[in-house]
Design a protein around this motif. Structure first.
Motif, PDB file in Angstrom:
ATOM      1  N   PHE A 397      38.045  29.319  22.287  1.00  0.00           N
ATOM      2  CA  PHE A 397      37.357  28.911  23.673  1.00  0.00           C
ATOM      3  C   PHE A 397      38.675  29.507  24.587  1.00  0.00           C
ATOM      4  O   PHE A 397      39.845  29.597  24.298  1.00  0.00           O
ATOM      5  CB  PHE A 397      37.465  27.583  23.746  1.00  0.00           C
ATOM      6  CG  PHE A 397      36.566  26.692  23.176  1.00  0.00           C
ATOM      7  CD1 PHE A 397      35.015  26.568  23.561  1.00  0.00           C
ATOM      8  CD2 PHE A 397      36.445  26.339  21.676  1.00  0.00           C
ATOM      9  CE1 PHE A 397      33.911  25.876  23.023  1.00  0.00           C
ATOM     10  CE2 PHE A 397      35.177  25.690  21.118  1.00  0.00           C
ATOM     11  CZ  PHE A 397      34.221  25.691  21.872  1.00  0.00           C
ATOM     12  N   TRP A 398      38.191  29.847  25.558  1.00  0.00           N
ATOM     13  CA  TRP A 398      38.963  30.469  26.849  1.00  0.00           C
ATOM     14  C   TRP A 398      38.643  30.279  28.011  1.00  0.00           C
ATOM     15  O   TRP A 398      37.576  30.119  28.342  1.00  0.00           O
ATOM     16  CB  TRP A 398      38.991  31.981  26.597  1.00  0.00           C
ATOM     17  CG  TRP A 398      39.904  32.844  27.354  1.00  0.00           C
ATOM     18  CD1 TRP A 398      41.175  33.129  27.288  1.00  0.00           C
ATOM     19  CD2 TRP A 398      39.304  33.776  28.403  1.00  0.00           C
ATOM     20  NE1 TRP A 398      41.615  33.790  28.259  1.00  0.00           N
ATOM     21  CE2 TRP A 398      40.392  34.448  28.948  1.00  0.00           C
ATOM     22  CE3 TRP A 398      38.086  33.956  28.998  1.00  0.00           C
ATOM     23  CZ2 TRP A 398      40.281  34.947  30.168  1.00  0.00           C
ATOM     24  CZ3 TRP A 398      37.830  34.688  30.070  1.00  0.00           C
ATOM     25  CH2 TRP A 398      39.012  35.185  30.792  1.00  0.00           C
ATOM     26  N   THR A 399      39.342  30.353  29.026  1.00  0.00           N
ATOM     27  CA  THR A 399      39.407  30.017  30.560  1.00  0.00           C
ATOM     28  C   THR A 399      40.166  31.200  30.997  1.00  0.00           C
ATOM     29  O   THR A 399      41.468  31.455  30.982  1.00  0.00           O
ATOM     30  CB  THR A 399      39.633  28.748  30.996  1.00  0.00           C
ATOM     31  OG1 THR A 399      38.884  27.661  30.140  1.00  0.00           O
ATOM     32  CG2 THR A 399      39.381  28.614  32.445  1.00  0.00           C
ATOM     33  N   MET A 400      39.531  31.729  32.079  1.00  0.00           N
ATOM     34  CA  MET A 400      40.635  32.850  32.808  1.00  0.00           C
ATOM     35  C   MET A 400      41.374  32.583  33.655  1.00  0.00           C
ATOM     36  O   MET A 400      41.231  31.280  34.392  1.00  0.00           O
ATOM     37  CB  MET A 400      39.264  33.732  33.699  1.00  0.00           C
ATOM     38  CG  MET A 400      39.960  34.741  34.436  1.00  0.00           C
ATOM     39  SD  MET A 400      38.891  35.613  35.629  1.00  0.00           S
ATOM     40  CE  MET A 400      38.131  36.730  34.346  1.00  0.00           C
ATOM     41  N   PRO A 401      42.635  32.901  33.396  1.00  0.00           N
ATOM     42  CA  PRO A 401      43.812  32.328  34.141  1.00  0.00           C
ATOM     43  C   PRO A 401      43.675  32.597  35.679  1.00  0.00           C
ATOM     44  O   PRO A 401      43.120  33.652  36.101  1.00  0.00           O
ATOM     45  CB  PRO A 401      44.768  32.977  33.547  1.00  0.00           C
ATOM     46  CG  PRO A 401      44.488  33.869  32.638  1.00  0.00           C
ATOM     47  CD  PRO A 401      42.886  34.023  32.577  1.00  0.00           C
ATOM     48  N   PRO A 402      44.137  31.601  36.450  1.00  0.00           N
ATOM     49  CA  PRO A 402      44.135  31.687  38.069  1.00  0.00           C
ATOM     50  C   PRO A 402      44.644  33.147  38.502  1.00  0.00           C
ATOM     51  O   PRO A 402      43.988  33.570  39.608  1.00  0.00           O
ATOM     52  CB  PRO A 402      45.086  30.801  38.521  1.00  0.00           C
ATOM     53  CG  PRO A 402      45.417  29.866  37.360  1.00  0.00           C
ATOM     54  CD  PRO A 402      45.220  30.457  36.235  1.00  0.00           C
ATOM     55  N   GLY A 403      45.680  33.823  38.028  1.00  0.00           N
ATOM     56  CA  GLY A 403      45.919  34.943  38.608  1.00  0.00           C
ATOM     57  C   GLY A 403      44.859  36.120  38.375  1.00  0.00           C
ATOM     58  O   GLY A 403      44.741  37.024  39.286  1.00  0.00           O
ATOM     59  N   ASP A 404      44.198  36.046  37.204  1.00  0.00           N
ATOM     60  CA  ASP A 404      43.066  37.272  37.164  1.00  0.00           C
ATOM     61  C   ASP A 404      41.978  36.789  37.767  1.00  0.00           C
ATOM     62  O   ASP A 404      41.223  37.843  38.344  1.00  0.00           O
ATOM     63  CB  ASP A 404      42.742  37.146  35.535  1.00  0.00           C
ATOM     64  CG  ASP A 404      43.596  37.634  34.517  1.00  0.00           C
ATOM     65  OD1 ASP A 404      44.886  38.162  35.086  1.00  0.00           O
ATOM     66  OD2 ASP A 404      43.852  37.293  33.325  1.00  0.00           O
ATOM     67  N   LEU A 405      41.793  35.646  38.097  1.00  0.00           N
ATOM     68  CA  LEU A 405      40.652  35.256  38.925  1.00  0.00           C
ATOM     69  C   LEU A 405      40.829  35.729  40.398  1.00  0.00           C
ATOM     70  O   LEU A 405      39.923  36.115  40.993  1.00  0.00           O
ATOM     71  CB  LEU A 405      40.663  33.699  39.127  1.00  0.00           C
ATOM     72  CG  LEU A 405      39.155  32.991  39.559  1.00  0.00           C
ATOM     73  CD1 LEU A 405      38.041  33.474  38.518  1.00  0.00           C
ATOM     74  CD2 LEU A 405      39.528  31.501  39.683  1.00  0.00           C
ATOM     75  N   LYS A 406      42.116  35.879  40.716  1.00  0.00           N
ATOM     76  CA  LYS A 406      42.284  36.409  42.203  1.00  0.00           C
ATOM     77  C   LYS A 406      42.001  37.864  42.433  1.00  0.00           C
ATOM     78  O   LYS A 406      41.332  38.405  43.077  1.00  0.00           O
ATOM     79  CB  LYS A 406      43.745  36.140  42.590  1.00  0.00           C
ATOM     80  CG  LYS A 406      44.296  34.937  43.010  1.00  0.00           C
ATOM     81  CD  LYS A 406      45.665  34.672  43.365  1.00  0.00           C
ATOM     82  CE  LYS A 406      45.757  35.185  44.953  1.00  0.00           C
ATOM     83  NZ  LYS A 406      47.187  34.502  45.615  1.00  0.00           N
TER      84      LYS A 406
END
Length: 474
Positions: A397-406
Motif C-alpha cells: 500500500f502506498w500514498t504519494m508524498p506531499p512533495g511529489d504531489l506538488k
DNA sequence: GCATGATCATGC
DNA sequence: GCATGATCATGC
C-alpha cells in the motif's frame, strides 16, 4: 423553563422519527415559505436544521449535538447520476486538535465521543437552490458496523501516530482507508501548531470518504439494515468495556431482515493492510500460470490480465465473489499492477483515465481528477519477469508524498493551461522527468474527443513515469 | 534502449 | 459503446 420540544431529546428513536417528517421534503415545505425571508443566507443547512427544526442552539464542540441522546446530527449532499444517487462530497467531522487528540485512545478520542451515533440526513444537492429548499432523501441513524469500526480505529491511530511522530504537516487523506484527515480552512494559510515539531501543520478535520458514504447511501436506499455486532465492538474498543459503565450508546436498528457481516480473522493488533499482506503471502513466488491454476480460473489474453488476476487473488483471500471488493471500494483504493523486468527495471509507465478536455478547464487543482486520484491510497501488486513468465513478488500500500504531489500539481497546471490555449502538441513528456506525463490513449489513432474550442483531438491520458514507479517500489 | 505513439480484451 | 487497465510496436 425550557420550551417544550416536539421530540424527546433523550431518545434517539424519538429524534429519528421527528427527523423523518422531513422525508422527501425541504425546510420550506415543512416550516412554511415565510422562513425564506427571515433566514435566507443565515447559515448552512445543518445549522438551520438545528435552530429552526430541532430548536436548539448549537452546543459545545466536544459533545454530540443531542447530548442527552448522544446523537450527532450530520447533513450531507447527494447527487443524481445515471445509476442512482451518490455522495457529492466527503462528510466532515470535528477539527483535529493536534495538541490534545494525541493524548487519547480511540475510545476516549474527540472523534469517537462525538460521532459514535449519527443522525444522517442526506439531501439532494441542486446548484440553483438555496439551502432552505433542499429536499431530504435519506434520514437515518447510523452506527458503524464492527468490521468497519475496526478499520476506522486503525485509521484514527494512523493519523495520531503521525502527530506523535511530529509529522502532522505530512498527513494526507490517502494515509487512511475510511476515516480521513481532510484539510479544513478558508485557505492554505490556516496553519496550526503541533506538539512534537516546530513545523506548523495545515488545519485538518476527521472525515468520511465520499466512497464510504456511497456505501451508506446504497444500503439505505435498498432498505438493507445492518446489525451491529456489539461483542466485536467491545473487542475493538477495549477489553474491559463490558464491565465499565457504557461509554457509548448502543442502538438497535429497524425490523428489516438483518445483514451481519462477519469480521475478518485479524491477528492481534493487525491492520486491514497487514491482513491483506499476510493473506497474499502464499501466492508470492508463484507464476501467473500457477496462480491461474491455483484459483482454478482460465488464463486470458487481455492486456490487463495481471490486473484481472490480482483481483481474483483478493476475491479468493477475502472469500468474496463480487468484482467490486467492498473494502477497496469504500476506501477508494486504487489497485495497480506493476511488471518488473528480470533486473528490476520497469518497461512501462502507469496509465490512468483519459483527460476530459472539456472538463479540466473548469477544474481547480483540489477538485480535479488528477488530484483526487493521486491522493488516494494505492495498492500495488508487483510481478517480476523470470525467463518466460512473471512471478508474483510482493504487494504494498502506498500514498504519494506531499512533495511529489506538488510536482504533480505543476504538471497538471501546465496541462490545463495548454488545453486552455488549444495547444495539444507540447504536453509534458516522460523525458521532462516531472513524475507524470501525457500520452495518447484511445482505441486507435482515429479515436478522438471534442475540445473546448469545438475541434477534435486524439484521446490522451495521464501517466505516472516508469522511473518514478521504479523508485517507489524499490 | 528508450520515448512515444498505437492498440487490445474486458466489463460496466 | 466506450472507458479502463494495460501492453505492443516502431523509430530515433
Amino acid at each position: 423553563m425550557e420550551p417544550k420540544l416536539p421530540y424527546d431529546k433523550t431518545s434517539p428513536k424519538s429524534i429519528l422519527s421527528y427527523a423523518q417528517n422531513l422525508q422527501d421534503k425541504s425546510l420550506v415545505d415543512v416550516l412554511g415559505p415565510e422562513i425564506v425571508q427571515t433566514y435566507k443566507g443565515k447559515g448552512k443547512l445543518g445549522q438551520l436544521l438545528e435552530e429552526l427544526y430541532f430548536q436548539y442552539k448549537p452546543n459545545s464542540n466536544s459533545e454530540p449535538d443531542f447530548k442527552e441522546a448522544r446523537v450527532e446530527l450530520k447533513t450531507s449532499p447527494i447527487k443524481k447520476i445515471s445509476k442512482g444517487f451518490v455522495s457529492k462530497e466527503r462528510l466532515v467531522f470535528n477539527i483535529i486538535n493536534y495538541l490534545e487528540e494525541h493524548k487519547e485512545q480511540f475510545r476516549t478520542s474527540s472523534f469517537w465521543k462525538k460521532n459514535h451515533l449519527l443522525l444522517l440526513m442526506f439531501y439532494l444537492y441542486e446548484q440553483e437552490t438555496i439551502d432552505l429548499k433542499y429536499v431530504f432523501k435519506i434520514i437515518r441513524l447510523w452506527q458503524f458496523p464492527a468490521t468497519d469500526l475496526k478499520i476506522i480505529k486503525d485509521d484514527w491511530e494512523a493519523i495520531i501516530k503521525k502527530i506523535r511522530d511530529g509529522k502532522a504537516h505530512e498527513i494526507s487523506e490517502g494515509d487512511t482507508l475510511y476515516l480521513g484527515a481532510c484539510t479544513k480552512g478558508a485557505d492554505h494559510n490556516s496553519l496550526r501548531p503541533q506538539p512534537f515539531s516546530d513545523e506548523r501543520a495545515m488545519q485538518r478535520a476527521f472525515s468520511l470518504k465520499s466512497k464510504y458514504l456511497n456505501y451508506i447511501i446504497e444500503k439505505s436506499l435498498l432498505k438493507e439494515e445492518l446489525v451491529i455486532d456489539y461483542e466485536e465492538y467491545d473487542k475493538i474498543l477495549g477489553e474491559n468495556i463490558v464491565s465499565e459503565p457504557s461509554s457509548y450508546l448502543r442502538v438497535n436498528f429497524g425490523d428489516a431482515e438483518p445483514v451481519v457481516k462477519t469480521i475478518y480473522d485479524y491477528k492481534r493488533g493487525e491492520t486491514f493492510e497487514e491482513l491483506i499482506n499476510r493473506k497474499f503471502a502464499p501466492y508470492f513466488g508463484l507464476s501467473e500460470v500457477e496462480i491461474f491454476d491455483k484459483l482454478a480460473i482460465a488464463d486470458t489474453h487481455s492486456k490487463s490480465k495481471f490486473f484481472l488476476l490480482s483481483r481474483e487473488i483478493i476475491k479468493a483471500i477475502l472469500g468474496v465473489t463480487k468484482n467490486k471488493i467492498e473494502e477497496f471500494e469504500k476506501a477508494d483504493i486504487e489497485m495497480k499492477t506493476i511488471r518488473l523486468e528480470a533486473k528490476g527495471s520497469l518497461k512501462e509507465s502507469m496509465s490512468f483515465a483519459q483527460i476530459k478536455f472539456k472538463e479540466i478547464i473548469h477544474e481547480e487543482w483540489e477538485n480535479s481528477y488528477w488530484y483526487s486520484t493521486l491522493t488516494k491510497r494505492f495498492f500495488f501488486v508487483v510481478f517480476q519477469k523470470d525467463h518466460d513468465c512473471y512471478i508474483l513478488k510482493r504487494v504494498l500500500f502506498w500514498t504519494m508524498p506531499p512533495g511529489d504531489l506538488k510536482i504533480a500539481k505543476d504538471f497538471w497546471l501546465d496541462t490545463k493551461a495548454k488545453i486552455e490555449s488549444d495547444d495539444y502538441n507540447h504536453f509534458i513528456k516522460i523525458s521532462d522527468n516531472r513524475i507524470c506525463h501525457v500520452r495518447p490513449k484511445g482505441a486507435n489513432s482515429k479515436d478522438v474527443m471534442e475540445t473546448p474550442t469545438g475541434r477534435l483531438e486524439k484521446k490522451k491520458c495521464y501517466w505516472l513515469n516508469s522511473s518514478y514507479i521504479r523508485q517507489v517500489v524499490s
